[in-house]
Design a protein around this motif. Structure first.
Motif, PDB file in Angstrom:
ATOM      1  N   THR A 199     -46.525   9.076 -24.533  1.00 30.55           N
ATOM      2  CA  THR A 199     -46.870   7.781 -23.950  1.00 30.55           C
ATOM      3  C   THR A 199     -47.088   7.911 -22.450  1.00 30.55           C
ATOM      4  OG1 THR A 199     -44.530   7.203 -23.694  1.00 30.55           O
ATOM      5  CG2 THR A 199     -45.635   6.505 -25.737  1.00 30.55           C
ATOM      6  N   HIS A 200     -46.332   8.790 -21.807  1.00 30.61           N
ATOM      7  CA  HIS A 200     -46.525   9.100 -20.386  1.00 30.61           C
ATOM      8  C   HIS A 200     -45.653  10.302 -20.055  1.00 30.61           C
ATOM      9  CE1 HIS A 200     -43.049   6.447 -20.539  1.00 30.61           C
ATOM     10  NE2 HIS A 200     -42.729   6.712 -19.293  1.00 30.61           N
ATOM     11  N   GLU A 258     -53.233   9.898 -16.998  1.00 27.83           N
ATOM     12  CA  GLU A 258     -51.842  10.311 -16.841  1.00 27.83           C
ATOM     13  C   GLU A 258     -51.762  11.744 -16.329  1.00 27.83           C
ATOM     14  OE1 GLU A 258     -47.677   9.431 -17.124  1.00 27.83           O
ATOM     15  OE2 GLU A 258     -49.518   8.258 -17.011  1.00 27.83           O
ATOM     16  N   HIS A 285     -47.114   0.869 -16.358  1.00 29.19           N
ATOM     17  CA  HIS A 285     -45.883   1.629 -16.109  1.00 29.19           C
ATOM     18  C   HIS A 285     -46.201   2.918 -15.356  1.00 29.19           C
ATOM     19  CE1 HIS A 285     -41.735   2.769 -16.806  1.00 29.19           C
ATOM     20  NE2 HIS A 285     -42.145   3.951 -17.234  1.00 29.19           N
ATOM     21  N   HIS A 341     -50.163   5.373 -18.898  1.00 30.99           N
ATOM     22  CA  HIS A 341     -49.225   4.982 -19.951  1.00 30.99           C
ATOM     23  C   HIS A 341     -49.998   4.491 -21.176  1.00 30.99           C
ATOM     24  CE1 HIS A 341     -46.558   2.349 -22.280  1.00 30.99           C
ATOM     25  NE2 HIS A 341     -45.589   3.144 -21.864  1.00 30.99           N
TER      26      HIS A 341
END
Length: 304
Positions: free
Chosen positions: A124-125, A155, A213, A217
């Motif tokens: 997700t990150h 990212e 975020h 993300h």
């Protein structure tokens, strides 16, 4: 059952006394939520734009301690289209100050999942509590050489020179985040499969970049035969249901994070689909309901 017999049960290896995995079906797709443990964090980090008295009252109402919180760490394993997909990898064991986290390697084996069977990893990150498990020798050296690691292009690019100017973290955290991300990118660069906005990693398993975020993300939406579940990563924290505009100190763009959170929760309340998120209480499988000023977290009834 006496206390002694409970202790004996734990030693026999029949099972853990506290569950660390939860299996469910989304249509034809198998999903296993696994707890990587808990991570203690300073409570104030969860609501950095709120008056202390208001936040203290919320913590008290939620029966949470005022100073240090145990932050759950959830990951997931998804099986679809002949692929076994690991979503995030927890903290790893490189951080001795957090002995109750970094459980993924042990718990994968306990769940009967050989690391060599994992064909794809979705991240997700690149915060350390999402990538650290992939840096542990007990897991990394057991992964297949043709493993594909999926992460948003934005990212990977962000962590080449990360900007922490809008975060509100303890001073010791940003250098560790930077170092861990750099180590991860060096080790896995040849296996990275980046995407811009959306990518279907397997039938019914769609990655979507949300930003907020962190710039890249992403969330994972799983859909099959009329069922759907979203793994939201760090788009949603526990206070974010009642107070979706409260900002978390780990958010690199707090205003965009709030917009993403509100949009996601609004969508899930409308569709009535299931939600899982990294830092919600294990197993975090829940539904979302809209209220006048925010949302409600409705835990799913465990399906035995």
């Amino acid at each position: 059952m006496s206390v002694d017999s409970v202790a004996d049960l734990g030693r026999t290896g029949l099972d853990e006394l506290v569950p660390s995995r939860y299996a469910l079906k989304v249509g034809d797709i198998d999903v296993l939520v696994i707890s990587d443990g808990v991570l203690p964090i300073t409570a104030s980090t969860m609501a950095t734009n709120v008056e202390p008295a208001e936040y203290s009252a919320w913590l008290k109402d939620m029966f949470l301690p005022p100073e240090i919180l145990d932050w759950p760490l959830n990951v997931a394993v998804v099986r679809s289209g002949g692929k076994t997909i690991l979503i995030d990898s927890g903290l790893g064991t490189e951080f001795p100050d957090f002995p109750r986290a970094g459980q993924l390697s042990t718990r994968l084996v306990a769940a009967g999942i050989e690391p060599s069977s994992v064909t794809d990893v979705v991240l997700t990150h690149l915060h350390m509590d999402h990538i650290g498990g992939l840096l542990v020798d007990g897991l990394r050296n057991k992964l297949r050489p043709d493993l594909r690691v999926h992460v948003a292009t934005a990212e990977a690019e962000f962590w080449a020179a990360p900007d922490f100017t809008r975060t509100v973290m303890p001073a010791a955290i940003p250098p560790v985040l930077r170092q861990t991300a750099a180590q991860f990118l060096e080790l896995y660069r040849g296996q990275l499969r980046t995407f811009e906005d959306e990518y279907e990693v397997a039938p019914g398993v769609l990655l979507r970049r949300t930003g907020g975020h962190t710039p890249g993300h992403s969330i994972v939406r799983i859909e099959s035969r009329g069922g759907a579940l979203t793994f939201a990563g760090d788009a949603v924290f526990q206070p974010g249901f009642d107070n979706p505009e409260w900002q978390n100190g780990f958010e690199h763009d707090p205003e965009e994070s709030a917009r993403v959170r509100i949009q996601l929760l609004t969508e899930l309340a409308a569709t009535r689909e299931q939600l899982v998120a990294t830092h919600l209480p294990f197993p975090s499988v829940c539904h979302v309901a809209a209220t006048g000023s925010g949302f409600r977290f409705i835990p799913a009834v465990w399906d035995y």
